[in-house]
Design an enzyme around this catalytic site. Structure first.
Site, PDB file in Angstrom:
ATOM      1  N   LYS A  76     -14.563  -5.382  -1.488  1.00 12.13           N
ATOM      2  CA  LYS A  76     -13.464  -5.065  -0.587  1.00 12.13           C
ATOM      3  C   LYS A  76     -13.450  -6.001   0.619  1.00 12.13           C
ATOM      4  CE  LYS A  76     -12.780  -0.155  -1.567  1.00 12.13           C
ATOM      5  NZ  LYS A  76     -11.313  -0.240  -1.618  1.00 12.13           N
ATOM      6  N   ASP A  98     -21.489   8.951  -9.544  1.00  7.66           N
ATOM      7  CA  ASP A  98     -20.308   8.079  -9.578  1.00  7.66           C
ATOM      8  C   ASP A  98     -20.124   7.325  -8.271  1.00  7.66           C
ATOM      9  OD1 ASP A  98     -17.923   7.028 -10.751  1.00  7.66           O
ATOM     10  OD2 ASP A  98     -16.748   8.456  -9.578  1.00  7.66           O
ATOM     11  N   HIS A 116     -21.573   3.158  -4.706  1.00  9.74           N
ATOM     12  CA  HIS A 116     -20.788   2.626  -3.593  1.00  9.74           C
ATOM     13  C   HIS A 116     -21.379   2.942  -2.218  1.00  9.74           C
ATOM     14  CE1 HIS A 116     -18.008   1.787  -6.704  1.00  9.74           C
ATOM     15  NE2 HIS A 116     -17.373   2.925  -6.710  1.00  9.74           N
ATOM     16  N   LYS A 139     -13.599  14.747  -4.428  1.00 11.03           N
ATOM     17  CA  LYS A 139     -12.257  14.817  -4.987  1.00 11.03           C
ATOM     18  C   LYS A 139     -11.503  16.016  -4.413  1.00 11.03           C
ATOM     19  CE  LYS A 139     -13.218  11.460  -7.885  1.00 11.03           C
ATOM     20  NZ  LYS A 139     -12.626  10.114  -7.749  1.00 11.03           N
ATOM     21  N   LYS A 184      -7.177  10.771   1.884  1.00  9.11           N
ATOM     22  CA  LYS A 184      -7.843   9.639   1.252  1.00  9.11           C
ATOM     23  C   LYS A 184      -8.143   8.601   2.321  1.00  9.11           C
ATOM     24  CE  LYS A 184      -7.337   6.033  -2.260  1.00  9.11           C
ATOM     25  NZ  LYS A 184      -6.489   5.468  -3.330  1.00  9.11           N
TER      26      LYS A 184
END
Length: 472
Positions: free
Chosen positions: A186, A239, A244, A330, A335
């Protein structure tokens, strides 16, 4: 719009395994086409799609065009005709026993490009397929002198990681292996390097003497209905946290590298990963959004975590005692992708500065943005304070054109730059830090969709609270 072409790049044969799958369609193929638009591919290249089914090159070209129209830049923007003529398809699958049409397709491409053409394998596959495809690459002699890209997660447990890593190293040297973590690609993550090391304003306060707490917060508002089978076998911890969020924490916490060369950046990131204190189970809160078990493909008694918050400590002189708060989940209220350094309250005559009065915050979304929260005098006759914010939108820096993470990372593979990829040793350290949580898994708490997750996570943040929001 096109950038200057990278003509010095070696002619390349790029083999995309799982070429008709969802990840390739959404991410890899659009990224490859965007590289062509920017003039960042070699002068001559071939992309060979590998799959189990049988289809002609022409059919594959149409498949790629459809992927671009749905998820990428329009083929009509060009250079579609030149791009399309370099696409090939090799069907029949690819196993140890039977390479299908791939060996012939690679041989033909090398005849067209020259025997010195570099070979890049991209495993756009479910992680459970990594083992069989790695064995097949070794069995058919496609490992020597090539590069290989693995999607995440690279292993689903400490034991699974070690087994896969040992196998990979029987076929490839570590320098040939590129393990993708797209958060490292990113623009905002890469901005961390420059903003910190090129600006005294940040460099001098980047330590425990000035920073009370670091928050790395990546809430998501979407559910997992379109990939519930995969997600239920993985969960938020595997995940997102061990991949990350740990990697971004290392980017924030690493010592200044000797230089910005790939090896020096890798060494700095791995050095700080080795200083991650193993997570205490009581410093981790897991959650599952209400209604998750009703999704197709999710068992009625699933205890998979769709939310994880963790308080991580890094035992280095720079950061000892500073909590790094990591959160993702989630079906949350918003976001965001944000790194925030909460500064200590100033010492002096002003004794009523709020706990979050001084914050340096970096958005990792898009091209990135920097926000600095300060206390200022409220205009008027009284000496009253009020919070204020200074913002810098990095997308508005003149002359810049941000690259999407997959575009940036695939380009780095082509040029051989491993600075934004995870390494074997670095991943071993992340699994070491997570091991106590796997051995003594915390309870999974329910939380309401569109909230900020379980209320139990509030305690982790202490007096500062979660900056983006928390369930009260």
């Amino acid at each position: 719009m096109p950038h200057t072409g990278t003509n010095e790049l070696t002619p390349t044969v790029f083999v995309l395994y799982g070429a008709t799958g969802d990840l390739a369609r959404r991410m890899v193929l659009p990224a490859f086409f965007e590289l062509a638009q920017h003039g960042l591919l070699p002068d001559d290249w071939r992309l060979i799609g590998s799959g189990r089914g049988e289809r002609s090159d022409e059919d594959f070209v149409e498949h790629v065009r459809g992927a671009l129209e749905e998820f990428g830049r329009s083929p009509d923007e060009g250079p579609w005709d030149d791009f399309a003529k370099r696409l090939r398809f090799a069907g029949g699958g690819f196993t140890e026993e039977d390479p299908g049409q791939l060996l012939d397709a690679v041989s033909t491409a090398r005849e067209e490009l020259g025997e010195d053409a570099q070979l890049v394998h991209y495993l756009s596959l479910p992680p459970k397929a990594f083992t069989s495809y790695t064995r097949a690459l070794g069995a058919h002699g496609l490992g020597e002198g090539s590069r290989v890209v693995y999607e995440k997660p690279f292993g689903d447990s400490p034991e699974g990681f070690r087994e896969l890593d040992d196998l990979v190293h029987t076929v490839f040297d570590e320098e040939q292996v590129f393990r993708i973590d797209h958060f490292l690609g990113k623009e905002g993550t890469q901005d961390l390097h420059v903003l910190r090391f090129a600006n005294g304003l940040f460099e001098h306060i980047w330590s425990r003497e000035h920073v009370a707490q670091v928050q790395i917060d990546v809430p998501e508002d979407l559910d997992v209905a379109d990939r519930a089978d995969f997600y239920d076998a993985t969960g938020a911890t595997l995940d997102m946290l061990v991949t990350h969020l740990f990697q971004v924490a290392a980017e924030v916490a690493m010592e200044p590298p000797v230089s910005f060369s790939a090896n020096d950046i890798l060494a700095a990131r791995e050095s700080v990963l080795a200083k991650f204190r193993p997570l205490a189970p009581e410093d981790v809160v897991l959650g599952q959004f209400e209604g998750y078990r009703e999704l197709d493909g999710v068992p009625d008694d699933s205890d998979t975590d769709t939310y994880v918050a963790a308080r991580l400590f890094i035992d280095s002189g720079r950061w000892r005692g500073v909590p790094f708060l990591l959160r993702t989940g989630k079906r949350l209220a918003a976001k965001q992708q944000r790194v925030s350094l909460v500064l200590h309250r100033p010492k002096g005559p002003v004794d009523d500065v709020p706990a979050n009065g001084n914050v340096i915050s970096l958005s990792l979304a898009g091209a990135g943005a920097v926000d600095i929260d300060v206390m200022a005098k409220r205009p008027g006759p009284d000496l009253a304070m009020a919070p204020a914010r200074v913002s810098l939108d990095l997308s508005k820096i003149p002359g810049g054109e941000p690259l999407a993470p997959y575009v940036s990372l695939i380009h780095d593979v082509l040029v051989g730059d491993r600075s934004l990829f995870t390494t074997s040793e670095g991943l071993a350290q992340t699994w070491r830090a997570l091991q106590p949580v796997l051995d003594q898994r915390p309870s999974v708490h329910p939380y309401a969709p569109d909230s900020w997750g379980p209320v139990q996570a509030n305690e982790l943040a202490g007096e500062h609270g979660w900056l983006l929001g928390q369930t009260e």
